[in-house]
Design an enzyme around this catalytic site. Sequence first.
Site, PDB file in Angstrom:
ATOM      1  N   ALA A  69      -1.708   6.969  -2.122  1.00  0.00           N
ATOM      2  CA  ALA A  69      -1.119   6.006  -1.183  1.00  0.00           C
ATOM      3  C   ALA A  69      -1.863   4.680  -1.231  1.00  0.00           C
ATOM      4  O   ALA A  69      -1.293   3.637  -0.898  1.00  0.00           O
ATOM      5  CB  ALA A  69      -1.126   6.572   0.229  1.00  0.00           C
ATOM      6  N   THR A  70      -3.115   4.702  -1.640  1.00  0.00           N
ATOM      7  CA  THR A  70      -3.844   3.441  -1.822  1.00  0.00           C
ATOM      8  C   THR A  70      -3.092   2.588  -2.840  1.00  0.00           C
ATOM      9  O   THR A  70      -2.910   1.376  -2.652  1.00  0.00           O
ATOM     10  CB  THR A  70      -5.287   3.736  -2.304  1.00  0.00           C
ATOM     11  OG1 THR A  70      -5.939   4.511  -1.293  1.00  0.00           O
ATOM     12  CG2 THR A  70      -6.068   2.468  -2.576  1.00  0.00           C
ATOM     13  N   ASN A 146      -4.738   6.480  11.372  1.00  0.00           N
ATOM     14  CA  ASN A 146      -5.498   7.613  10.852  1.00  0.00           C
ATOM     15  C   ASN A 146      -6.774   7.909  11.620  1.00  0.00           C
ATOM     16  O   ASN A 146      -7.404   8.941  11.429  1.00  0.00           O
ATOM     17  CB  ASN A 146      -5.849   7.385   9.371  1.00  0.00           C
ATOM     18  CG  ASN A 146      -6.491   6.045   9.136  1.00  0.00           C
ATOM     19  OD1 ASN A 146      -5.853   5.006   9.284  1.00  0.00           O
ATOM     20  ND2 ASN A 146      -7.765   6.051   8.808  1.00  0.00           N
ATOM     21  N   SER A 196       1.922  10.062   1.176  1.00  0.00           N
ATOM     22  CA  SER A 196       0.990  10.694   0.231  1.00  0.00           C
ATOM     23  C   SER A 196       1.082  12.226   0.285  1.00  0.00           C
ATOM     24  O   SER A 196       1.292  12.793   1.358  1.00  0.00           O
ATOM     25  CB  SER A 196      -0.432  10.253   0.597  1.00  0.00           C
ATOM     26  OG  SER A 196      -1.351  10.662  -0.364  1.00  0.00           O
ATOM     27  N   HIS A 198      -1.331  14.634  -0.577  1.00  0.00           N
ATOM     28  CA  HIS A 198      -2.458  15.503  -0.207  1.00  0.00           C
ATOM     29  C   HIS A 198      -2.703  15.566   1.299  1.00  0.00           C
ATOM     30  O   HIS A 198      -3.506  16.379   1.763  1.00  0.00           O
ATOM     31  CB  HIS A 198      -3.738  15.115  -0.975  1.00  0.00           C
ATOM     32  CG  HIS A 198      -4.422  13.862  -0.512  1.00  0.00           C
ATOM     33  ND1 HIS A 198      -5.554  13.890   0.257  1.00  0.00           N
ATOM     34  CD2 HIS A 198      -4.147  12.566  -0.717  1.00  0.00           C
ATOM     35  CE1 HIS A 198      -5.952  12.649   0.494  1.00  0.00           C
ATOM     36  NE2 HIS A 198      -5.110  11.823  -0.094  1.00  0.00           N
ATOM     37  N   THR A 234       3.649   7.367 -17.900  1.00  0.00           N
ATOM     38  CA  THR A 234       4.368   8.643 -17.858  1.00  0.00           C
ATOM     39  C   THR A 234       4.251   9.254 -16.466  1.00  0.00           C
ATOM     40  O   THR A 234       3.154   9.323 -15.898  1.00  0.00           O
ATOM     41  CB  THR A 234       3.791   9.606 -18.918  1.00  0.00           C
ATOM     42  OG1 THR A 234       3.897   8.960 -20.186  1.00  0.00           O
ATOM     43  CG2 THR A 234       4.534  10.923 -18.934  1.00  0.00           C
ATOM     44  N   CYS A 316     -12.509   7.083   3.550  1.00  0.00           N
ATOM     45  CA  CYS A 316     -12.852   5.913   2.747  1.00  0.00           C
ATOM     46  C   CYS A 316     -13.887   5.046   3.451  1.00  0.00           C
ATOM     47  O   CYS A 316     -14.567   4.262   2.828  1.00  0.00           O
ATOM     48  CB  CYS A 316     -11.619   5.054   2.491  1.00  0.00           C
ATOM     49  SG  CYS A 316     -10.173   6.000   2.133  1.00  0.00           S
TER      50      CYS A 316
HETATM   51  N1  PLP Z   1      -3.188   5.172   4.596  1.00  0.00           N
HETATM   52  C1  PLP Z   1      -3.588   6.000   5.566  1.00  0.00           C
HETATM   53  C2  PLP Z   1      -3.083   5.813   6.968  1.00  0.00           C
HETATM   54  C3  PLP Z   1      -4.476   7.045   5.273  1.00  0.00           C
HETATM   55  O1  PLP Z   1      -4.866   7.883   6.252  1.00  0.00           O
HETATM   56  C4  PLP Z   1      -4.931   7.190   3.947  1.00  0.00           C
HETATM   57  C5  PLP Z   1      -5.923   8.241   3.623  1.00  0.00           C
HETATM   58  O2  PLP Z   1      -6.842   8.488   4.389  1.00  0.00           O
HETATM   59  C6  PLP Z   1      -4.457   6.304   2.966  1.00  0.00           C
HETATM   60  C7  PLP Z   1      -3.589   5.298   3.325  1.00  0.00           C
HETATM   61  C8  PLP Z   1      -4.879   6.429   1.543  1.00  0.00           C
HETATM   62  O3  PLP Z   1      -4.268   7.574   0.980  1.00  0.00           O
HETATM   63  P1  PLP Z   1      -4.664   8.113  -0.462  1.00  0.00           P
HETATM   64  O4  PLP Z   1      -5.851   8.998  -0.262  1.00  0.00           O
HETATM   65  O5  PLP Z   1      -3.465   8.891  -0.940  1.00  0.00           O
HETATM   66  O6  PLP Z   1      -4.963   6.941  -1.318  1.00  0.00           O
END
Ligand code: PLP
Length: 372
Positions: A69-70, A146, A196, A198, A234, A316
Amino acid sequence: MIYLDNAGTTKMFEECLQVHKEFSCQNFYNPSAATKVASELSKKLSETERFFLERLGAKVGNVLFTGCATESNNMAIKGSLRTGNYEYVFSCGEHPSVFNVAKRLELDGKIVHFVPLQPDGRLNIDDLESVLNEKTRLISIIHVNNETGAINDLKAISKLKDKLCPRAVLHVDGVQAFMKIPFSLRETSVDLYSFSAHKIHGPKGVAGLYVKNKDSLKELLQGGGQQYGLRSGTENVSGIMQFRKAVEVIDVKENLQHVEALKHLFNDGLRQDGIKILDFNGSPYIECLRFEGVKGETMLHALEQNGVIVGLGSACSSKKAGNRILEEIGFSKDEIISTVRVSFNAYQSEEEIKRAASIIVETYKEIKAKVS
Ligand code: PLP
């Protein structure tokens, strides 16, 4: 071990393993190849894209599959930048994968507005209204925060966008909302939506970006032109199919009810002087706990020893001191330092959660007795 850091990541469903095997060892072809088997696989991916569109409640548009998702967030923002006298709007509650991109835009000389948060953790809608205008190019807002679980009102934000800057692009980071709280993009003016795998018991290394109008997004990677030329490379076929499997297994409403019940039981079990529950009345999947007189980090390590895993906020940012979101909401440094994040999943039992609460209380009492 009782795992209460599900906003950080989740345990993958066993069902995904079977899918991984199928699409890595048997149906392992490159979907862009000229062969019949490859074109069958390509059709399967297109059908899976439609599956995700339906789950998002989107009437029109496409889904791009990314590595995380990043990447989805970066792609949404950087792919929407345009030269000219434009303005960019973010909330102060954004995840680092949005917030740090916004900070970079500011350093690069763009006009960037950060909308403050209210004490309940949501963005202040009046402050949002005051910065939107015809020069607004992009609005990027987190759906469920989050750190706090606070839920932003996508319908209210959409209404403001439609009124004040209908040509702006509305991006939403939906990582902590997708398959956890019920919503439908059909009822909003969202143009881009990140999610995302995971975080919902799928594999790591795969995520999605909903794109309402693919002609309005610029690609970040040049290459073979896969995924409408917007995300060359790919496709991670096995990852995408496992992501789909995780979505198929989940029943959003049933899970939500169960997690709400878990959270009540958990909070009931935490009635103890010195332990404060920071409940932002948002997603029941996430809450914060403050331990008077004890550092959150001390609690985290002691709890791990005693069999409970909690978080210190976004994975993060947990290696950096403080918590930008709680600070923004108005908590003092002392309050923040004694806070941990707890996040549930829908497959935990009531027994497990009651046990976790009692371990937390006992651990706090032990540490408190030592320090006082
Ligand atoms: N956005 C939010 C709200 C998240 O909680 C997270 C992960 O903690 C991310 C983005 C980033 O997701 P990814 O780990 O798939 O890069």
